[in-house]
Design a protein around this motif. Structure first.
Motif, short mmCIF file in Angstrom:
data_model
loop_
_atom_site.label_atom_id
_atom_site.label_comp_id
_atom_site.label_asym_id
_atom_site.label_seq_id
_atom_site.Cartn_x
_atom_site.Cartn_y
_atom_site.Cartn_z
N ALA A 8 0.37 -1.33 -13.93
CA ALA A 8 -0.79 -1.51 -13.03
C ALA A 8 -0.46 -1.07 -11.62
CB ALA A 8 -1.26 -2.96 -13.06
N ASN A 32 4.89 -7.19 -13.81
CA ASN A 32 4.97 -8.10 -12.66
C ASN A 32 3.86 -9.15 -12.70
OD1 ASN A 32 7.16 -7.03 -11.26
ND2 ASN A 32 5.91 -5.42 -10.32
N GLY A 55 3.30 2.80 2.84
CA GLY A 55 2.79 2.21 4.07
C GLY A 55 1.59 2.95 4.63
N TRP A 56 1.35 4.17 4.16
CA TRP A 56 0.23 4.93 4.72
C TRP A 56 -0.38 5.86 3.68
CZ3 TRP A 56 2.31 9.48 3.62
CH2 TRP A 56 3.69 9.66 3.81
N LEU A 165 15.14 8.84 1.95
CA LEU A 165 14.23 8.20 0.99
C LEU A 165 14.31 8.85 -0.39
CD1 LEU A 165 12.12 6.02 0.63
CD2 LEU A 165 10.38 7.62 1.38
N VAL A 214 5.86 -4.46 -21.45
CA VAL A 214 5.82 -3.78 -22.74
C VAL A 214 7.25 -3.51 -23.19
CG1 VAL A 214 5.12 -1.66 -23.92
CG2 VAL A 214 3.53 -2.82 -22.36
N VAL A 242 4.20 4.34 -16.13
CA VAL A 242 5.39 3.70 -15.55
C VAL A 242 6.40 4.80 -15.23
CG1 VAL A 242 5.05 1.60 -16.90
CG2 VAL A 242 6.56 3.37 -17.77
N GLN A 273 15.89 2.06 -3.18
CA GLN A 273 15.64 1.81 -1.77
C GLN A 273 15.78 0.31 -1.47
OE1 GLN A 273 14.36 2.68 2.19
NE2 GLN A 273 15.10 4.05 0.63
N ARG A 275 15.55 -2.40 1.82
CA ARG A 275 15.10 -2.53 3.21
C ARG A 275 15.21 -3.97 3.65
NH1 ARG A 275 9.74 1.34 3.64
NH2 ARG A 275 10.97 3.22 3.42
N TRP A 311 4.83 -0.57 9.22
CA TRP A 311 4.79 -0.77 7.76
C TRP A 311 4.03 -2.05 7.42
CZ3 TRP A 311 6.08 3.04 4.56
CH2 TRP A 311 6.83 4.07 5.10
N ALA A 373 12.30 3.88 -6.48
CA ALA A 373 11.48 4.06 -5.28
C ALA A 373 10.65 5.34 -5.36
CB ALA A 373 12.35 4.06 -4.03
N CYS A 405 3.77 10.32 -4.29
CA CYS A 405 2.95 9.59 -3.31
C CYS A 405 1.76 8.97 -4.03
CB CYS A 405 2.48 10.53 -2.20
SG CYS A 405 1.45 11.87 -2.80
C1 LIG Z 1 9.67 2.34 0.04
C2 LIG Z 1 8.57 3.28 -0.40
C3 LIG Z 1 7.76 3.87 0.55
C4 LIG Z 1 6.72 4.72 0.16
N1 LIG Z 1 5.89 5.23 1.12
C5 LIG Z 1 4.78 5.90 0.74
C6 LIG Z 1 3.77 6.21 1.68
O1 LIG Z 1 3.84 5.80 2.84
N2 LIG Z 1 2.67 6.91 1.25
C7 LIG Z 1 2.53 7.29 -0.05
O2 LIG Z 1 1.52 7.92 -0.39
N3 LIG Z 1 3.47 6.98 -0.98
C8 LIG Z 1 4.57 6.27 -0.62
N4 LIG Z 1 5.47 5.87 -1.57
C9 LIG Z 1 5.28 6.32 -2.96
C10 LIG Z 1 4.14 5.56 -3.66
O3 LIG Z 1 4.29 4.17 -3.43
C11 LIG Z 1 4.22 5.83 -5.16
O4 LIG Z 1 4.27 7.23 -5.37
C12 LIG Z 1 3.01 5.29 -5.95
O5 LIG Z 1 2.65 3.99 -5.51
C13 LIG Z 1 3.41 5.29 -7.43
O6 LIG Z 1 2.40 4.74 -8.24
P1 LIG Z 1 2.61 4.72 -9.83
O7 LIG Z 1 1.42 4.06 -10.41
O8 LIG Z 1 2.98 6.08 -10.31
O9 LIG Z 1 3.92 3.84 -10.10
P2 LIG Z 1 4.19 2.29 -9.78
O10 LIG Z 1 3.48 1.87 -8.56
O11 LIG Z 1 5.66 2.12 -9.83
O12 LIG Z 1 3.53 1.53 -11.01
C14 LIG Z 1 4.19 1.33 -12.23
C15 LIG Z 1 3.89 -0.08 -12.70
O13 LIG Z 1 4.41 -0.22 -14.02
C16 LIG Z 1 4.94 -1.52 -14.14
N5 LIG Z 1 5.88 -1.51 -15.28
C17 LIG Z 1 7.12 -0.94 -15.34
N6 LIG Z 1 7.65 -1.13 -16.56
C18 LIG Z 1 6.73 -1.82 -17.28
C19 LIG Z 1 6.69 -2.30 -18.62
N7 LIG Z 1 7.71 -2.12 -19.47
N8 LIG Z 1 5.58 -2.98 -19.04
C20 LIG Z 1 4.53 -3.18 -18.19
N9 LIG Z 1 4.52 -2.74 -16.91
C21 LIG Z 1 5.60 -2.06 -16.47
C22 LIG Z 1 5.60 -1.77 -12.80
O14 LIG Z 1 5.81 -3.15 -12.57
C23 LIG Z 1 4.57 -1.15 -11.86
O15 LIG Z 1 3.61 -2.09 -11.43
C24 LIG Z 1 6.51 5.01 -1.21
C25 LIG Z 1 7.32 4.40 -2.17
C26 LIG Z 1 8.33 3.53 -1.77
C27 LIG Z 1 9.14 2.84 -2.82
#
Ligand SMILES: Cc1cc2nc3c(=O)[nH]c(=O)nc-3n(C[C@H](O)[C@H](O)[C@H](O)COP(=O)(O)OP(=O)(O)OC[C@H]3O[C@@H](n4cnc5c(N)ncnc54)[C@H](O)[C@@H]3O)c2cc1C
Length: 423
Positions: A8, A32, A55-56, A165, A214, A242, A273, A275, A311, A373, A405
């Protein structure tokens, strides 16, 4: 169709929302106890939160902004204030510059004979569309691509910025570097109540199972079974949203032989990462943003008076500091308890920022850890992703399939939903 979405974060929630709109019945599984993934915000009190991951957002995030518009979430966005001037510490000397590395100020560090080439390259990048799937020169690594442009910029500006990063330039695709820098010319926004607020709103329209990690997926003919908390549920299709290091536990070659091999799924790496966020009543003596160059253990230290923080948001009359370990140091700290991580990060930061108040004097001390990260967009990554055709019953989504991102995650979620067609 009945579709199970795993994860999610921005990708999974977008996929689930669009699938629901197309008439599918969707269940989202999230390990989570909260939604949002890497957009998670920690709330410390009224008007005080930290965006622990993203953060943005930027004006280049067209799909994300369109989604927020649809949900009435656009009004939560506020333009990000200009950041404090960056102080760069290069081999013992401090350089001051705003908007590095795009402005002439950033070029003080670059010797005169390299400046024109660097300027030409940055000018050329202005016409470069960000956030796409271009495969031009994708096999080349970013360090090799930059070498003829400016060795000093590689060593002092782009190298530390990316290594902090992401990963060393030699491990990143040249395309990733270009597209990332091209994206930096946009207008930046923060989310008023925290980066996860819009994602909580998206989730409120969906059937989301929290604390549901899962463990396994099984395929029987055209049906797929998702096993979470030892309970199996059957679906017609699955969106695996994921990061691959987490998905490797349940997406195997037996389940998805073609794309697991072609996308190099088992090899995709994410940087870690760590912090440390600190906050307390009082005014910081100076607004400070320092990046240790060439790369030390600390990628950046910010120490500022309250108001709208870089942030998240810190109350007026407070001061806050954010200390970011670089990705190698973060990996080193990953298994230590919070108190020790805080001690290490504070000690290293205090060497760079004299006068940083002692650790125990801060009212709020919060350690952020991201095991996954940001994905390493290695040479060849975009070429592989451009070839990926999302084919049910199992479809991948997530930032790693598009760009590192929020917008990359959102676009990947929309593409995943589209692959299933109308319900
Ligand atoms: C420190 C940091 C700073 C960042 N800064 C920026 C920024 O300023 N701007 C920007 O655009 N992007 C930024 N990013 C990147 C951005 O946050 C990510 O690219 C984006 O949020 C990824 O989304 P996602 O859905 O692909 O993955 P995720 O957000 O990682 O979602 C995956 C989900 O799957 C869940 N999961 C994992 N394994 C399982 C399982 N087995 N069963 C069920 N659930 C599971 C996890 O708990 C998680 O909630 C940053 C990232 C970090 C870490």
């Amino acid at each position: 169709m009945r579709i199970g979405v795993i994860g999610a974060g921005a990708a999974g929630l977008t996929a689930a929302y669009r699938l629901t709109q197309s008439g599918h019945r969707v269940t989202v599984y999230e390990a989570n106890p909260y939604v949002g993934g890497r957009t998670h915000s920690e709330h410390f009190g009224p008007g005080h939160h930290l965006d622990t991951g993203a953060g943005w957002l930027t004006s280049a995030y067209t799909s994300t902004l369109a989604l927020f518009d649809e949900l009435g979430e656009r009004e939560r966005l506020q333009p990000m204030r200009a950041s404090a001037p960056a102080e760069l510490l290069v081999e013992g000397k401090v350089y001051l510059g705003t908007g590095l590395p795009r402005t002439p100020a950033g070029e003080h560090i670059v010797p005169a004979d390299e400046r024109e080439r660097l300027r030409n390259w940055l000018r050329w990048l202005e016409g470069y569309p960000p956030l796409g799937y271009r495969t031009f020169n994708d096999q080349e690594n970013a360090e090799a691509h930059l070498a003829p442009v400016s060795p000093a910029a590689t060593r002092y500006l782009f190298g530390p910025m990316f290594e902090g990063l992401f990963a060393p330039l030699s491990e990143q695709s040249a395309e990733f570097l270009r597209s990332w820098i091209a994206a930096s010319r946009a207008q930046y926004f923060q989310v008023h109540e925290g980066m996860d607020a819009p994602w909580k709103r998206v989730a409120s329209h969906l059937d989301v199972r929290l604390n549901a990690r899962v463990e396994m997926i099984r395929q029987g003919g055209t049906r797929m079974e998702v096993v979470a908390n030892s309970m199996g549920t059957e679906f017609d299709g699955i969106v695996a949203a994921v990061p691959p290091p987490a998905g490797n536990r349940f997406v195997t070659r037996a389940i998805e032989p073609r794309w697991v091999a072609q996308l190099d799924y088992e090899q995709i790496r994410y940087s870690g990462q760590c912090r440390l966020y600190l906050a307390m009543p009082g005014d910081a003596p100076a607004r400070l943003h320092r990046r240790a160059l060439p790369m030390g253990l600390i990628a950046s230290v910010e120490w500022q008076s309250g108001g709208q923080g870089a942030w998240g948001k810190c109350p007026g009359g407070w001061q806050w500091a954010l200390i970011c370990g670089n990705q190698a140091y973060s990996t080193h700290l990953a298994d230590l308890p919070d108190d020790e991580v805080a001690g290490h990060l504070w000690t290293e930061a205090a060497k760079l920022v004299p006068g940083l108040p002692p650790l125990k004097s801060w009212n709020v001390r919060h350690v952020v850890r991201w095991e996954q990260a940001v994905p390493t967009m290695a040479p060849g990554h975009f070429t592989r992703m451009a070839a990926y055709q999302r084919r049910p019953p199992l479809v991948f989504a997530g930032d790693w399939t598009h760009q590192a991102c929020i917008e990359g995650a959102v676009r990947s979620g929309e593409a995943a939903a589209e692959a299933f067609g109308p319900g």
